[in-house]
Design a protein around this motif. Structure first.
Motif, PDB file in Angstrom:
ATOM      1  N   THR A  37       0.843  -1.193   0.000  1.00 10.16           N
ATOM      2  CA  THR A  37       0.000   0.000   0.000  1.00 10.16           C
ATOM      3  C   THR A  37       0.878   1.243   0.000  1.00 10.16           C
ATOM      4  O   THR A  37       2.087   1.174   0.251  1.00 10.16           O
ATOM      5  CB  THR A  37      -0.929   0.046   1.230  1.00 10.16           C
ATOM      6  OG1 THR A  37      -0.125   0.142   2.416  1.00 10.16           O
ATOM      7  CG2 THR A  37      -1.809  -1.187   1.317  1.00 10.16           C
ATOM      8  N   PRO A  41       4.636   0.952  -3.041  1.00 11.40           N
ATOM      9  CA  PRO A  41       4.347  -0.425  -2.633  1.00 11.40           C
ATOM     10  C   PRO A  41       5.442  -1.383  -3.114  1.00 11.40           C
ATOM     11  O   PRO A  41       6.136  -1.115  -4.099  1.00 11.40           O
ATOM     12  CB  PRO A  41       3.030  -0.730  -3.341  1.00 11.40           C
ATOM     13  CG  PRO A  41       3.095   0.115  -4.584  1.00 11.40           C
ATOM     14  CD  PRO A  41       3.773   1.392  -4.150  1.00 11.40           C
ATOM     15  N   ILE A  43       6.478  -4.328  -5.165  1.00  9.05           N
ATOM     16  CA  ILE A  43       5.967  -5.073  -6.313  1.00  9.05           C
ATOM     17  C   ILE A  43       6.882  -6.276  -6.514  1.00  9.05           C
ATOM     18  O   ILE A  43       8.005  -6.153  -7.004  1.00  9.05           O
ATOM     19  CB  ILE A  43       5.929  -4.199  -7.584  1.00  9.05           C
ATOM     20  CG1 ILE A  43       5.118  -2.917  -7.330  1.00  9.05           C
ATOM     21  CG2 ILE A  43       5.348  -4.987  -8.747  1.00  9.05           C
ATOM     22  CD1 ILE A  43       3.648  -3.143  -7.043  1.00  9.05           C
ATOM     23  N   GLU A 281      -7.164  -3.784 -10.164  1.00 11.48           N
ATOM     24  CA  GLU A 281      -6.129  -4.328 -11.029  1.00 11.48           C
ATOM     25  C   GLU A 281      -6.326  -5.829 -11.276  1.00 11.48           C
ATOM     26  O   GLU A 281      -7.303  -6.422 -10.830  1.00 11.48           O
ATOM     27  CB  GLU A 281      -4.740  -4.037 -10.440  1.00 11.48           C
ATOM     28  CG  GLU A 281      -3.961  -2.979 -11.218  1.00 11.48           C
ATOM     29  CD  GLU A 281      -3.548  -3.415 -12.623  1.00 11.48           C
ATOM     30  OE1 GLU A 281      -3.794  -4.572 -13.022  1.00 11.48           O
ATOM     31  OE2 GLU A 281      -2.985  -2.588 -13.347  1.00 11.48           O
ATOM     32  N   PRO A 291      -1.454  -4.451  -6.838  1.00  5.74           N
ATOM     33  CA  PRO A 291      -2.311  -3.644  -5.969  1.00  5.74           C
ATOM     34  C   PRO A 291      -3.367  -2.865  -6.737  1.00  5.74           C
ATOM     35  O   PRO A 291      -3.098  -2.287  -7.790  1.00  5.74           O
ATOM     36  CB  PRO A 291      -1.320  -2.684  -5.292  1.00  5.74           C
ATOM     37  CG  PRO A 291      -0.154  -2.604  -6.227  1.00  5.74           C
ATOM     38  CD  PRO A 291      -0.063  -3.971  -6.855  1.00  5.74           C
ATOM     39  N   ASP A 292      -4.580  -2.862  -6.200  1.00  5.12           N
ATOM     40  CA  ASP A 292      -5.580  -1.891  -6.649  1.00  5.12           C
ATOM     41  C   ASP A 292      -5.067  -0.506  -6.280  1.00  5.12           C
ATOM     42  O   ASP A 292      -4.222  -0.363  -5.397  1.00  5.12           O
ATOM     43  CB  ASP A 292      -6.919  -2.146  -5.970  1.00  5.12           C
ATOM     44  CG  ASP A 292      -7.591  -3.422  -6.450  1.00  5.12           C
ATOM     45  OD1 ASP A 292      -7.052  -4.083  -7.350  1.00  5.12           O
ATOM     46  OD2 ASP A 292      -8.654  -3.764  -5.907  1.00  5.12           O
ATOM     47  N   TYR A 293      -5.607   0.522  -6.939  1.00  3.24           N
ATOM     48  CA  TYR A 293      -5.017   1.828  -6.689  1.00  3.24           C
ATOM     49  C   TYR A 293      -5.996   2.981  -6.784  1.00  3.24           C
ATOM     50  O   TYR A 293      -7.096   2.866  -7.332  1.00  3.24           O
ATOM     51  CB  TYR A 293      -3.826   2.069  -7.621  1.00  3.24           C
ATOM     52  CG  TYR A 293      -4.101   1.990  -9.117  1.00  3.24           C
ATOM     53  CD1 TYR A 293      -4.584   3.094  -9.826  1.00  3.24           C
ATOM     54  CD2 TYR A 293      -3.832   0.827  -9.834  1.00  3.24           C
ATOM     55  CE1 TYR A 293      -4.793   3.035 -11.200  1.00  3.24           C
ATOM     56  CE2 TYR A 293      -4.039   0.758 -11.208  1.00  3.24           C
ATOM     57  CZ  TYR A 293      -4.522   1.868 -11.885  1.00  3.24           C
ATOM     58  OH  TYR A 293      -4.730   1.815 -13.242  1.00  3.24           O
ATOM     59  N   THR A 295      -5.774   7.027  -8.064  1.00  2.00           N
ATOM     60  CA  THR A 295      -4.875   7.839  -8.870  1.00  2.00           C
ATOM     61  C   THR A 295      -5.573   9.029  -9.508  1.00  2.00           C
ATOM     62  O   THR A 295      -6.779   8.989  -9.775  1.00  2.00           O
ATOM     63  CB  THR A 295      -4.223   6.987  -9.980  1.00  2.00           C
ATOM     64  OG1 THR A 295      -3.136   7.706 -10.561  1.00  2.00           O
ATOM     65  CG2 THR A 295      -5.220   6.621 -11.072  1.00  2.00           C
ATOM     66  N   TRP A 310       1.489  -1.110 -12.797  1.00  2.00           N
ATOM     67  CA  TRP A 310       2.224  -0.242 -11.881  1.00  2.00           C
ATOM     68  C   TRP A 310       3.391   0.459 -12.576  1.00  2.00           C
ATOM     69  O   TRP A 310       4.537   0.428 -12.162  1.00  2.00           O
ATOM     70  CB  TRP A 310       2.705  -0.991 -10.637  1.00  2.00           C
ATOM     71  CG  TRP A 310       2.960  -0.012  -9.528  1.00  2.00           C
ATOM     72  CD1 TRP A 310       4.181   0.433  -9.099  1.00  2.00           C
ATOM     73  CD2 TRP A 310       1.988   0.701  -8.758  1.00  2.00           C
ATOM     74  NE1 TRP A 310       4.024   1.378  -8.113  1.00  2.00           N
ATOM     75  CE2 TRP A 310       2.682   1.553  -7.881  1.00  2.00           C
ATOM     76  CE3 TRP A 310       0.587   0.697  -8.731  1.00  2.00           C
ATOM     77  CZ2 TRP A 310       2.027   2.400  -6.984  1.00  2.00           C
ATOM     78  CZ3 TRP A 310      -0.062   1.533  -7.846  1.00  2.00           C
ATOM     79  CH2 TRP A 310       0.662   2.366  -6.980  1.00  2.00           C
ATOM     80  N   ARG A 331       2.455   5.483 -13.977  1.00  2.00           N
ATOM     81  CA  ARG A 331       2.388   4.809 -12.688  1.00  2.00           C
ATOM     82  C   ARG A 331       1.300   5.455 -11.840  1.00  2.00           C
ATOM     83  O   ARG A 331       1.218   6.690 -11.757  1.00  2.00           O
ATOM     84  CB  ARG A 331       3.730   4.921 -11.956  1.00  2.00           C
ATOM     85  CG  ARG A 331       3.791   4.055 -10.696  1.00  2.00           C
ATOM     86  CD  ARG A 331       5.116   4.201  -9.995  1.00  2.00           C
ATOM     87  NE  ARG A 331       5.250   5.517  -9.384  1.00  2.00           N
ATOM     88  CZ  ARG A 331       6.354   5.956  -8.805  1.00  2.00           C
ATOM     89  NH1 ARG A 331       7.433   5.209  -8.794  1.00  2.00           N
ATOM     90  NH2 ARG A 331       6.381   7.167  -8.262  1.00  2.00           N
ATOM     91  N   TYR A 334      -1.228   5.968  -5.855  1.00  2.00           N
ATOM     92  CA  TYR A 334      -1.330   5.431  -4.500  1.00  2.00           C
ATOM     93  C   TYR A 334      -1.909   4.016  -4.539  1.00  2.00           C
ATOM     94  O   TYR A 334      -3.004   3.803  -5.058  1.00  2.00           O
ATOM     95  CB  TYR A 334      -2.228   6.335  -3.651  1.00  2.00           C
ATOM     96  CG  TYR A 334      -2.215   6.030  -2.171  1.00  2.00           C
ATOM     97  CD1 TYR A 334      -1.310   6.677  -1.328  1.00  2.00           C
ATOM     98  CD2 TYR A 334      -3.085   5.109  -1.625  1.00  2.00           C
ATOM     99  CE1 TYR A 334      -1.288   6.406   0.036  1.00  2.00           C
ATOM    100  CE2 TYR A 334      -3.079   4.826  -0.274  1.00  2.00           C
ATOM    101  CZ  TYR A 334      -2.173   5.473   0.566  1.00  2.00           C
ATOM    102  OH  TYR A 334      -2.148   5.200   1.903  1.00  2.00           O
ATOM    103  N   ALA A 335      -1.174   3.059  -3.965  1.00  2.00           N
ATOM    104  CA  ALA A 335      -1.617   1.660  -3.917  1.00  2.00           C
ATOM    105  C   ALA A 335      -2.504   1.414  -2.705  1.00  2.00           C
ATOM    106  O   ALA A 335      -2.196   1.858  -1.589  1.00  2.00           O
ATOM    107  CB  ALA A 335      -0.417   0.727  -3.879  1.00  2.00           C
TER     108      ALA A 335
END
Length: 441
Positions: A37, A41, A43, A281, A291-293, A295, A310, A331, A334-335
């Motif tokens: 998060t 994050p 990856i 995602e 991660p879902d995000y 943005t 990402w 990119r 925020y994750a």
């Protein structure tokens, strides 16, 4: 000879069982959820799955007297109960709250993923026919409970997002943006909806977010992909995995931003008026990614789906390749964590929750199906700076939890909005309720 053949066949059977068991063995998270998060994050390398890791909470609903758990300094109570799959919320100028009671249209598609999704949707109650209506809730005395309820509109097709613009109420059906005339205070609309623009409907991601753009003349519509990573071909994803900008007076539209696998909730950040969205995602790369995000989105942005995630990580499953896109893949800002199913989004403007919740974004996380252990199943808050960006180093703060208890789902949060008195309303499509979060007295 016969004994040898039977022995050989038994050996092959054991090998086959072992292979299937290995392919189907659940992938368990190796990182703490918090590590995936924030603005930076972790990856990790993908752990590709042939047979998906399946983990979803059995829906059990709320017993009498049960409620979610509010963060310290906050309180929660039921604003309305006994609804039918309440997904999305919209507050009218007079304070009335519209609730889109909706579900997925009949699902098609085959293969292992298609079969798994149909089983999962049936298990969580999402495989039942859509109510296809909007209900109006009114809290006239301002006590935080809706004492008036009525059917506001019917005859829709898996409706989701709603917004008012120039005396017209716009509704994002799964396959078309429609509108009807609206006069302040109306409690029921019987007019036949007028179609403004059509777009692809249904499939894996059927929900369509909708907000008025910052120019006050156009609308943003979020349209999710039809698949996980374009496994049915890129051609099947035309005008999907994108945010569309629509000019309703002209009935024209364009792709505003692309490469967003499943954008749902959208909102304008109060200080900058920039467009923000939350995105689901991809699945089946392991429990630690992707991660879902949350943005910001600008005209012409491409976030990489399906080829990259990402900001340029390659998804090896996608064919044909698209290497030239890698350097242009934006990119996210925020994750929110892997597989949390981020759906709802609203900013703190208009809310009166005080303290640490004065500036930032509230996100409704519907909850995972492709992760061990489960993730999501709560409402979180992301603190923002006065300049309109997530605070450096900040992690999501739990606002409303308790939806998930002992692996069972009492509810699953979706849409989040501010009510007219500054409370946070949360649509719960498994608990069939709307919860109201307020500052504790």
């Amino acid at each position: 000879m016969r004994k040898h053949i039977l022995g050989f066949l038994a050996f092959l059977l054991l090998i086959g069982i072992a292979v299937v068991a290995w392919l189907a063995w659940p992938d368990k998270a190796q990182l703490d959820l918090a590590a995936v998060t924030g603005q930076r994050p972790q990856i990790t390398a993908p752990r590709e799955q042939v047979i998906p890791t399946v983990g979803t909470a059995e829906p059990v609903g709320w017993q009498q007297g049960q409620t979610p758990v509010a963060a310290p300094g906050l309180a929660v109570r039921a604003f309305a109960t006994g609804l039918d799959h309440p997904r999305w919320l919209y507050r009218l100028p007079n304070g009335d709250v519209l609730v889109a009671e909706s579900n997925s249209p009949p699902r098609e598609g085959g293969g292992i993923k298609g079969w798994v999704m149909k089983v999962l949707m049936g298990r969580v109650g999402a495989g039942v026919p859509s109510p296809n209506r909007i209900t109006l809730l009114r809290d006239a005395d301002g006590d935080g409970v809706a004492e008036t309820r009525g059917v506001f509109m019917t005859g829709l097709n898996s409706p989701f997002g709603m917004t008012l613009l120039n005396g017209q109420l716009y509704i994002a059906n799964t396959d078309a943006l429609v509108r009807v005339p609206y006069r302040g205070g109306e409690t029921r609309i019987s007019a036949t909806p007028e179609t403004i623009v059509r777009y692809p409907g249904g499939a894996n991601h059927w929900t369509r977010g909708l907000i008025t753009a910052e120019d006050g003349r156009s609308l943003y519509v979020s349209v999710g992909s039809s698949s996980n990573v374009a496994e049915n071909g890129v051609a099947a994803e035309q005008r999907r995995a994108a945010i569309l900008q629509v000019w309703p007076d002209d009935k024209t539209s364009r792709i505003y931003a692309a490469g967003l696998r499943n954008p749902v909730g959208m909102a304008l950040e109060p200080s900058t008026k920039a467009l923000w969205t939350v995105v689901n995602e991809r699945d089946m790369l392991g429990s630690d990614i992707v991660p879902d995000y949350l943005t910001a989105v600008e005209l012409g942005d491409h976030f990489g789906w399906p080829w990259f995630y990402w900001g340029g990580y390659v998804d090896p499953r996608v064919e044909p390749k698209n290497p030239q896109l890698q350097q242009y893949s934006k990119r996210p800002d925020y994750a929110l964590g892997p597989h949390v199913a981020a759906l709802g989004l609203t900013f703190a403007d208009g809310l009166k929750l005080g303290g640490r919740f004065q500036r930032g974004a509230f996100v409704g996380e519907h909850g995972s199906w492709n992760r061990k252990p489960l993730s999501g199943y709560k409402v979180v808050f992301v603190p923002f700076t006065p300049q309109g960006w997530p605070m450096k180093g900040a992690k999501p703060i739990d606002v409303l939890s308790g939806f998930l208890v002992d692996g069972k789902a009492r509810g699953r949060p979706v849409g989040v909005i501010a009510d007219r008195t500054g409370g946070l309303l949360v649509a719960d499509d498994v608990g069939n309720a709307i919860w109201r979060v307020s500052a504790a007295r």
